[in-house]
Write an enzyme that holds these catalytic residues in place. Sequence first.
Site, mmCIF file in Angstrom:
data_model
loop_
_atom_site.group_PDB
_atom_site.id
_atom_site.type_symbol
_atom_site.label_atom_id
_atom_site.label_comp_id
_atom_site.label_asym_id
_atom_site.label_seq_id
_atom_site.Cartn_x
_atom_site.Cartn_y
_atom_site.Cartn_z
ATOM 1 N N ASP A 154 0.813 -1.226 0.000
ATOM 2 C CA ASP A 154 0.000 0.000 0.000
ATOM 3 C C ASP A 154 0.846 1.276 0.000
ATOM 4 O O ASP A 154 0.641 2.173 0.846
ATOM 5 C CB ASP A 154 -0.919 0.023 1.238
ATOM 6 C CG ASP A 154 -1.774 -1.230 1.386
ATOM 7 O OD1 ASP A 154 -2.280 -1.714 0.364
ATOM 8 O OD2 ASP A 154 -1.927 -1.708 2.524
ATOM 9 N N GLU A 183 -11.201 0.191 -3.522
ATOM 10 C CA GLU A 183 -10.503 0.636 -2.311
ATOM 11 C C GLU A 183 -9.215 1.332 -2.742
ATOM 12 O O GLU A 183 -8.945 1.512 -3.932
ATOM 13 C CB GLU A 183 -10.162 -0.556 -1.408
ATOM 14 C CG GLU A 183 -9.243 -1.566 -2.072
ATOM 15 C CD GLU A 183 -8.923 -2.784 -1.219
ATOM 16 O OE1 GLU A 183 -9.503 -2.948 -0.137
ATOM 17 O OE2 GLU A 183 -8.079 -3.594 -1.667
#
Length: 300
Positions: free
Chosen positions: A36, A197
């Site tokens: 991420d 997301e």
Amino acid sequence: MKRQSIRLSFPFALLLCLAPAHVPAQHQILPDFQADPSARVFNGRLYIYPSHDVAGSKDWDMVDWHVFSTGDMVHWKDHGVIFSLKDITWAVKHAWAPDCIERNGKYYFYFPADDQIGVAVSRSPTGPFEDALGKPLIARNEAGIRSIDPAVFIDDDGQAYLYFGNSSGRLAVVKLKADMITRDGPIQVLDLPNYHEGIWVHKQNGRYYFSYPSNRGDMIANLMEYSIAKGPLGPFDYKGVILDNRSRNVHGSITEFKGKSYLFYHVAGPSAYERRVCVEPLYYNPDGTIKLIRMSPAKK
Ligand code: FUB
């Protein structure tokens, strides 16, 4: 926490200096296992704020965050743990995808913990950070959207926006006051085509780019797609896929550093819970669309 310096091998360093189109498609830049990546440039240095996966884990049960930095995209420094679940009182699990931004000499670190979003502050991009509120900035499931994956954006007029959420086709956003730790108005829910997301927002030549793992594809969140808007709240013009990914899970950021644009992203490593951060050069077409990045198969 021990600090590490990471030096890329000579062939990789050489390839980065050559024509960017020849950079290998899958190119790991941080040590195992990080995910991420939110890439930011502060004072001429590039910082990556990733999630910190737990080796051997069978869940995304992460507990702390490191930051890494580079001055040349070749040599990377691990600044160690900058914030941890031990530094907050209101959550004990799931230290997931963070982001960080600078304003008026302070650094604001937005982090999800157990499906709530908090903000920590420091005088340095490498911390130490302190929980600014002592409670979440965004509560669990506010606005009917899972409160994870914060991404912050400050527009040219100084207005700050905190985007977040895991939801099918819906993105949450709330304006922030100039102190960066106070909400300024209600949470808004925007319809964003194919959104799943991991939102990332950047502005280039007056266009607002929203990039994100989509809810399409033959694996979990494996396609990185994007939309362009004329403003920070949409409406959105869906543009398609950025990264032709073959990994089970992807999430990343688009950042310009020293005149070149890059896509920073992760791929699954030995498992979906042990991920690796990679980078690719990114190019725009004259009409502002992003050229498709083709990625080679994941490293075993
Ligand atoms: O790292 C934990 C979760 O995995 C993130 O919040 C999602 O975006 C996915 O990458």
